[in-house]
Scaffold this active site. Structure first.
Site, PDB file in Angstrom:
ATOM      1  N   HIS A  64      -5.050  22.578  66.916  1.00 37.90           N
ATOM      2  CA  HIS A  64      -5.574  21.393  67.609  1.00 37.90           C
ATOM      3  C   HIS A  64      -5.786  21.601  69.110  1.00 37.90           C
ATOM      4  CE1 HIS A  64      -4.403  19.805  63.831  1.00 37.90           C
ATOM      5  NE2 HIS A  64      -3.184  19.437  64.133  1.00 37.90           N
ATOM      6  N   ASP A 109      -9.397  21.108  60.535  1.00 40.00           N
ATOM      7  CA  ASP A 109      -8.525  20.846  61.672  1.00 40.00           C
ATOM      8  C   ASP A 109      -8.787  19.387  61.985  1.00 40.00           C
ATOM      9  OD1 ASP A 109      -7.636  20.329  64.329  1.00 40.00           O
ATOM     10  OD2 ASP A 109      -7.499  22.482  64.652  1.00 40.00           O
ATOM     11  N   HIS A 110      -7.863  18.519  61.626  1.00 44.61           N
ATOM     12  CA  HIS A 110      -8.229  17.098  61.657  1.00 44.61           C
ATOM     13  C   HIS A 110      -8.515  16.599  63.075  1.00 44.61           C
ATOM     14  CE1 HIS A 110      -4.020  16.273  62.676  1.00 44.61           C
ATOM     15  NE2 HIS A 110      -4.374  15.051  62.974  1.00 44.61           N
TER      16      HIS A 110
HETATM   17  C1  BG6 Z   1      -0.466  17.713  62.373  1.00 44.85           C
HETATM   18  C2  BG6 Z   1       0.876  18.321  62.631  1.00 44.85           C
HETATM   19  O1  BG6 Z   1      -1.413  18.713  62.226  1.00 44.85           O
HETATM   20  O2  BG6 Z   1      -0.815  16.874  63.457  1.00 44.85           O
HETATM   21  C3  BG6 Z   1       1.907  17.249  62.862  1.00 44.85           C
HETATM   22  O3  BG6 Z   1       1.268  19.133  61.555  1.00 44.85           O
HETATM   23  C4  BG6 Z   1       1.461  16.265  63.920  1.00 44.85           C
HETATM   24  O4  BG6 Z   1       3.151  17.836  63.247  1.00 44.85           O
HETATM   25  C5  BG6 Z   1       0.040  15.781  63.651  1.00 44.85           C
HETATM   26  O5  BG6 Z   1       2.355  15.185  63.932  1.00 44.85           O
HETATM   27  C6  BG6 Z   1      -0.485  14.944  64.811  1.00 44.85           C
HETATM   28  O6  BG6 Z   1      -1.706  14.379  64.454  1.00 44.85           O
HETATM   29  P1  BG6 Z   1      -2.156  12.972  65.037  1.00 44.85           P
HETATM   30  O7  BG6 Z   1      -3.513  12.764  64.475  1.00 44.85           O
HETATM   31  O8  BG6 Z   1      -1.158  11.972  64.568  1.00 44.85           O
HETATM   32  O9  BG6 Z   1      -2.131  13.110  66.524  1.00 44.85           O
END
Ligand code: BG6
Length: 494
Positions: free
Chosen positions: A244, A181-182
């Site tokens: 997230h 989960d980044h």
């Molecule tokens: C991803 C989603 O997990 O997270 C995307 O699939 C989203 O839809 C993105 O744009 C947002 O990540 P960050 O790091 O740009 O806030």
């Protein structure tokens, strides 16, 4: 410390994630000496490509997306030679056997002790197949460790996630599975633990006695871009909330773990997820969840299409691009404190912020009754700005006894010379050294799905309304009403 020597296999090596995130992350780790000397990277995908072509792609991706620029000449060549490409049909066991032989050669050449990390940047319905062919093709017979790193979406709902998990678990043990989960790789999300547990003046107040509400906003300006086909099936609930948003909520709400060990931390997070009040009926969903979809609108004078006009999106789609909810963590610490979460595409700013609103100081005779005291806030800025600030009340300079809110700020991203690693860099590094703290354990994932499934069900059965909002605005009015009903409002997000 550098990761132990390993071969990193990138499945889906010609895809977007590899190009934008994974190659740049590997290069940054390399530049910082974190990959050590004994490593090799193997790109895998269906289409034919030579090693040279692949190395050119990698160079291009690093030039465009990495915080380090590619080195020149011999230095670059030394890195690039560690990259090779292997065309592969992932369902073909013979192909895996060949891969296994090539890998052994690489391991001999670079003295890699048989450790293998498989990063699946692939559609999840392929995870099971890859796991099986990895096993049947002998890829898991090497002497070292084997780790599987997988990307979301992990399932579509609880039953499908469980099926997927069972398929993977026939081959890999839970400790070998690293579910990305980044958001958990982001600096400020990891910092939540430090802010909470390393300061004398937050944790004693971190409870229902002192906190009025918590607001978690993940706003994006982009629409669905070219991901319409994926997004239309997923929607904000599955794309952002199930993973997230709930992960950020658990970091804010969890009890202090007994140790800062991966399992202890994840145990505490699971407890939070299990304490979140369920959405047990369509009435509950209607009362506490707002779903929205962007309609035509504009940003800075530029017209923007509505969601239903986007490529690969059906003209009658009911998929949500906006989600807001009032949640409760029903435990002793948080009894009665609303957690408001909202996320959406085509909002006015790109920003992720967590606002902790404290209860007002009691009204007292010190301050004239006519003065409205503003509540104290702790704001954690996650993305793209990184930092924290607190809002406190102080006297306005001058003769009048007037109170004004002032801000004390620590802006991490403003500091010159701080170039914080990207989320993927941290996470790949952690997976390489076997630290699973910031990866989602199966029971967390299961609890998260069980929480969101009833919301999806109510929507599917049309038991709650879809509200439209013009692209470029803060979502449907109903999301504001959600807080107004409780006497609160969304604090502006920058
Ligand atoms: C991803 C989603 O997990 O997270 C995307 O699939 C989203 O839809 C993105 O744009 C947002 O990540 P960050 O790091 O740009 O806030």
């Amino acid at each position: 410390a550098a990761a132990e020597g390993a071969v990193y296999f990138i499945f889906g090596a010609t895809g977007d994630l590899a190009r934008r995130k994974l190659f740049p992350a590997l290069y940054s780790l390399y530049r910082e000496g974190k990959l050590g000397d004994r490593f090799a990277i193997v790109g895998l995908a269906r289409r034919p490509r030579t090693d040279e072509q692949f190395r050119d792609d990698v160079h291009e991706s690093i030039r465009e997306f990495c915080r380090y620029k590619p080195a020149e000449g011999g230095e670059w060549a030394a890195f690039a030679e560690r990259f090779s490409y292997h065309p592969l049909d992932i369902s073909n066991v013979d192909g895996m056997r060949q891969l296994s032989e090539t890998t052994q050669e690489l391991e001999r050449r670079y003295e890699i002790p048989g450790n293998r990390l498989f990063y699946l940047a692939l559609a999840p319905d392929l995870f099971g197949t890859v796991s099986r062919t990895l096993r049947d093709g002998g890829m898991l017979n090497s002497p070292g460790w084997h780790r599987l790193v997988i990307e979301k979406p992990f399932g579509y709902d609880y039953p499908s996630a469980e099926r997927l998990n069972e398929e993977i678990r026939q081959v890999f043990r839970e400790e070998e599975v690293f579910r990305i989960d980044h958001y958990l790789g982001k600096e400020m999300v990891q910092n939540i633990e430090m802010i909470r547990f390393a300061n004398a003046f937050f944790e004693p107040l971190w409870n229902a006695g002192h906190i009025a509400n918590v607001q978690i906003t993940l706003a994006e300006t982009v629409g669905v871009e070219e991901r319409g086909a994926y997004y239309n099936k997923s929607g904000a609930l599955r794309d952002m909330v199930q993973n997230h948003m709930l992960q950020m909520l658990t970091m804010i709400a969890m009890e202090p773990p007994s140790r800062l060990d991966p399992e202890d931390i994840r145990d505490e997070k699971v407890k939070v997820l299990r304490s979140i009040r369920t959405f047990s009926s369509p009435e509950e969903v209607r009362a506490r969840v707002i779903r929205g979809q962007y309609a035509e609108g504009s940003s800075k004078g530029k017209p923007l299409p509505g969601y239903r006009q986007e490529e690969s999106v059906p003209a009658d789609s009911a998929t949500e691009t906006f989600f807001a909810a009032r949640m409760f963590v029903d435990n002793f610490r948080w009894a009665g404190v609303p957690f408001y979460v909202r996320t959406g595409k085509r909002l006015p700013v790109k920003s992720t912020e967590i606002v902790v609103e404290f209860k007002n100081a009691p009204r007292n005779v010190l301050f004239a009754r006519k003065q409205e005291l503003q509540p104290n806030l702790l704001v954690i800025r996650v993305n793209p700005m990184e930092g924290i600030y607190i809002k406190i009340n102080a006297k306005r300079p001058g003769n009048e006894m007037t109170i004004q809110p002032v801000v004390m700020e620590y802006c991490q991203s403003c500091l010159v010379g701080i170039n914080t690693p990207e989320a993927y860099e941290r996470l790949i590094f952690d997976a390489g050294r076997g630290d699973s703290t910031y990866f989602t354990r199966w029971d967390e994932l299961a609890a998260a799905w069980q929480l969101v499934d009833p919301i999806a069900a109510a929507w599917r059965n049309n038991e709650s309304e879809l509200h439209f909002y013009p692209a470029g605005t803060w979502g449907p009015e109903q999301a504001d009403a959600l807080l107004r009903e409780d006497g609160f409002r969304w604090w502006p997000v920058n």
